[in-house]
Design a protein around this motif. Structure first.
Motif, PDB file in Angstrom:
ATOM      1  N   ALA A  34      21.179  67.880  43.129  1.00  0.00           N
ATOM      2  CA  ALA A  34      21.930  67.718  41.875  1.00  0.00           C
ATOM      3  C   ALA A  34      21.810  66.294  41.377  1.00  0.00           C
ATOM      4  CB  ALA A  34      23.396  68.065  42.113  1.00  0.00           C
ATOM      5  N   SER A  35      21.757  66.155  40.081  1.00  0.00           N
ATOM      6  CA  SER A  35      21.665  64.824  39.481  1.00  0.00           C
ATOM      7  C   SER A  35      23.068  64.225  39.375  1.00  0.00           C
ATOM      8  CB  SER A  35      21.036  64.969  38.091  1.00  0.00           C
ATOM      9  OG  SER A  35      20.947  63.723  37.474  1.00  0.00           O
ATOM     10  N   PRO A  36      23.259  62.978  39.827  1.00  0.00           N
ATOM     11  CA  PRO A  36      24.588  62.366  39.710  1.00  0.00           C
ATOM     12  C   PRO A  36      24.920  62.073  38.249  1.00  0.00           C
ATOM     13  CG  PRO A  36      22.992  60.749  40.483  1.00  0.00           C
ATOM     14  CD  PRO A  36      22.262  62.064  40.394  1.00  0.00           C
ATOM     15  N   SER A  37      26.184  61.902  37.968  1.00  0.00           N
ATOM     16  CA  SER A  37      26.578  61.437  36.625  1.00  0.00           C
ATOM     17  C   SER A  37      26.131  59.979  36.483  1.00  0.00           C
ATOM     18  CB  SER A  37      28.092  61.539  36.461  1.00  0.00           C
ATOM     19  OG  SER A  37      28.713  60.582  37.315  1.00  0.00           O
ATOM     20  N   ASP A  38      26.157  59.462  35.244  1.00  0.00           N
ATOM     21  CA  ASP A  38      25.779  58.060  35.046  1.00  0.00           C
ATOM     22  C   ASP A  38      26.688  57.127  35.844  1.00  0.00           C
ATOM     23  OD1 ASP A  38      23.659  58.664  33.437  1.00  0.00           O
ATOM     24  OD2 ASP A  38      24.637  58.125  31.551  1.00  0.00           O
ATOM     25  N   VAL A  72      15.347  59.832  45.132  1.00  0.00           N
ATOM     26  CA  VAL A  72      15.577  61.287  45.107  1.00  0.00           C
ATOM     27  C   VAL A  72      17.034  61.573  44.744  1.00  0.00           C
ATOM     28  CG1 VAL A  72      15.801  63.324  46.606  1.00  0.00           C
ATOM     29  CG2 VAL A  72      13.690  62.012  46.595  1.00  0.00           C
ATOM     30  N   ALA A  73      17.941  60.776  45.292  1.00  0.00           N
ATOM     31  CA  ALA A  73      19.362  60.991  45.008  1.00  0.00           C
ATOM     32  C   ALA A  73      19.748  60.410  43.641  1.00  0.00           C
ATOM     33  CB  ALA A  73      20.216  60.351  46.104  1.00  0.00           C
ATOM     34  N   LEU A  74      19.156  59.277  43.292  1.00  0.00           N
ATOM     35  CA  LEU A  74      19.560  58.553  42.076  1.00  0.00           C
ATOM     36  C   LEU A  74      19.092  59.260  40.804  1.00  0.00           C
ATOM     37  CD1 LEU A  74      20.899  55.869  41.121  1.00  0.00           C
ATOM     38  CD2 LEU A  74      18.611  54.854  41.175  1.00  0.00           C
ATOM     39  N   ALA A  90      17.277  75.839  38.017  1.00  0.00           N
ATOM     40  CA  ALA A  90      16.147  76.163  37.150  1.00  0.00           C
ATOM     41  C   ALA A  90      14.913  75.346  37.518  1.00  0.00           C
ATOM     42  CB  ALA A  90      16.533  75.904  35.701  1.00  0.00           C
ATOM     43  N   LYS A  91      15.111  74.173  38.144  1.00  0.00           N
ATOM     44  CA  LYS A  91      13.953  73.352  38.513  1.00  0.00           C
ATOM     45  C   LYS A  91      13.412  73.822  39.848  1.00  0.00           C
ATOM     46  CE  LYS A  91      15.776  69.161  36.442  1.00  0.00           C
ATOM     47  NZ  LYS A  91      16.629  68.059  36.896  1.00  0.00           N
ATOM     48  N   ASP A  92      12.098  73.823  39.931  1.00  0.00           N
ATOM     49  CA  ASP A  92      11.450  74.289  41.155  1.00  0.00           C
ATOM     50  C   ASP A  92      11.142  73.078  42.040  1.00  0.00           C
ATOM     51  OD1 ASP A  92       9.869  75.310  43.103  1.00  0.00           O
ATOM     52  OD2 ASP A  92       8.405  76.234  41.744  1.00  0.00           O
ATOM     53  N   PRO A  93      11.689  73.052  43.263  1.00  0.00           N
ATOM     54  CA  PRO A  93      11.417  71.894  44.125  1.00  0.00           C
ATOM     55  C   PRO A  93       9.935  71.734  44.450  1.00  0.00           C
ATOM     56  CG  PRO A  93      12.667  73.583  45.308  1.00  0.00           C
ATOM     57  CD  PRO A  93      12.597  74.019  43.875  1.00  0.00           C
ATOM     58  N   ALA A  94       9.163  72.813  44.281  1.00  0.00           N
ATOM     59  CA  ALA A  94       7.723  72.718  44.579  1.00  0.00           C
ATOM     60  C   ALA A  94       6.967  71.906  43.539  1.00  0.00           C
ATOM     61  CB  ALA A  94       7.121  74.112  44.680  1.00  0.00           C
ATOM     62  N   THR A  95       7.568  71.704  42.364  1.00  0.00           N
ATOM     63  CA  THR A  95       6.875  70.943  41.312  1.00  0.00           C
ATOM     64  C   THR A  95       7.708  69.763  40.817  1.00  0.00           C
ATOM     65  OG1 THR A  95       7.800  72.441  39.652  1.00  0.00           O
ATOM     66  CG2 THR A  95       5.598  72.939  40.445  1.00  0.00           C
ATOM     67  N   TRP A  96       8.895  69.613  41.332  1.00  0.00           N
ATOM     68  CA  TRP A  96       9.823  68.602  40.813  1.00  0.00           C
ATOM     69  C   TRP A  96       9.388  67.184  41.184  1.00  0.00           C
ATOM     70  CZ3 TRP A  96      13.848  65.792  43.694  1.00  0.00           C
ATOM     71  CH2 TRP A  96      14.754  65.119  42.858  1.00  0.00           C
ATOM     72  N   THR A  97       9.532  66.276  40.224  1.00  0.00           N
ATOM     73  CA  THR A  97       9.288  64.848  40.451  1.00  0.00           C
ATOM     74  C   THR A  97      10.565  64.098  40.088  1.00  0.00           C
ATOM     75  OG1 THR A  97       6.943  65.073  39.921  1.00  0.00           O
ATOM     76  CG2 THR A  97       7.878  62.879  39.741  1.00  0.00           C
ATOM     77  N   PRO A  98      11.167  63.385  41.043  1.00  0.00           N
ATOM     78  CA  PRO A  98      12.380  62.631  40.693  1.00  0.00           C
ATOM     79  C   PRO A  98      12.076  61.626  39.588  1.00  0.00           C
ATOM     80  CG  PRO A  98      12.026  62.642  43.080  1.00  0.00           C
ATOM     81  CD  PRO A  98      10.793  63.223  42.454  1.00  0.00           C
ATOM     82  N   LEU A  99      12.975  61.508  38.628  1.00  0.00           N
ATOM     83  CA  LEU A  99      12.803  60.554  37.536  1.00  0.00           C
ATOM     84  C   LEU A  99      12.539  59.157  38.112  1.00  0.00           C
ATOM     85  CD1 LEU A  99      13.015  60.411  34.428  1.00  0.00           C
ATOM     86  CD2 LEU A  99      15.396  59.756  34.723  1.00  0.00           C
ATOM     87  N   GLY A 100      11.557  58.468  37.548  1.00  0.00           N
ATOM     88  CA  GLY A 100      11.276  57.104  37.995  1.00  0.00           C
ATOM     89  C   GLY A 100      10.310  57.021  39.168  1.00  0.00           C
ATOM     90  N   THR A 101       9.724  58.149  39.571  1.00  0.00           N
ATOM     91  CA  THR A 101       8.786  58.124  40.702  1.00  0.00           C
ATOM     92  C   THR A 101       7.473  58.803  40.332  1.00  0.00           C
ATOM     93  OG1 THR A 101       9.317  60.279  41.686  1.00  0.00           O
ATOM     94  CG2 THR A 101      10.734  58.428  42.293  1.00  0.00           C
TER      95      THR A 101
END
Ligand SMILES: [Zn+2]
Length: 185
Positions: free
Chosen positions: A102-106, A141-143, A14-25
């Motif tokens: 994909a977002s990793p689990s905690d 990006v991965a975290l 559902a998230k568009d990589p063209a507008t996505w910002t990794p959390l914390g950046t």
């Protein structure tokens, strides 16, 4: 009348990589690679939030494993150099867009933080490593976690593995130190 059943898209699609910002950046540049707007992968230039030194920029391709954080002289990347590398990579890369990572689990994210700290652990004769937020730049990006999550993970490690990570009170909050490897017996 019954509405047709609606199945939400998985979050990453559902998230568009063209507008996505990794959390914390903060993302300062996005470019599409040579495959073009329909199917090409996006290349990001970002800096981690809360970074004191605005010269730490990272280039990450969301379609392949390309990641750059240093100049050819092994210095941190200023923004213009990072943007230049992003453009150069986008011109060469032929990776298809595969959406937002994909977002990793905690638990997985905490393990990534621990692995990164382990990489920073030095030989005994070099002493402790003072952890800075920049130490996690390449991972963002991965975290996909906030700085608070990283700090909470380090605080937990300081309790569970004090021989590895230490926490100290400083002027601007808690500081973290990676303890050196113990000498071989
Ligand atoms: Zn690429």
């Amino acid at each position: 009348m019954l509405l047709p059943s609606f199945k939400p898209l998985p979050e990453t699609l559902a998230k568009d990589p063209a507008t996505w910002t990794p959390l914390g950046t903060s993302v300062t540049v996005r470019c599409r690679n040579a495959l073009g707007p329909a199917e090409g992968a996006v290349v990001l230039v970002y800096t981690s939030d809360g970074e004191n030194n605005m010269e730490h920029f990272i280039v990450a391709c969301l379609g392949c494993h390309y990641l750059a954080w240093q100049t050819s002289q092994r210095r941190c990347l200023p923004q213009d150099a990072a943007a230049h590398l992003a453009n150069a990579h986008a011109a060469d890369c032929r990776a298809m867009s595969c959406g937002v990572p994909a977002s990793p689990s905690d638990g997985e994210a905490a393990q990534m933080v621990r692995t990164r700290l382990w990489e920073l652990r030095r030989h005994e004769s070099y002493g402790v490593h003072h952890v800075s937020v920049a130490d996690f730049d390449r991972l963002r990006v991965a975290l996909q976690r906030s700085r608070d999550f990283i700090n909470a993970t380090m605080l937990q490690l300081a309790t569970s593995e004090p021989h590895f990570v230490a926490a100290q009170d400083g002027y601007r909050g808690t500081r973290f130190l990676v303890q050196p490897h113990a000498p071989r017996a």
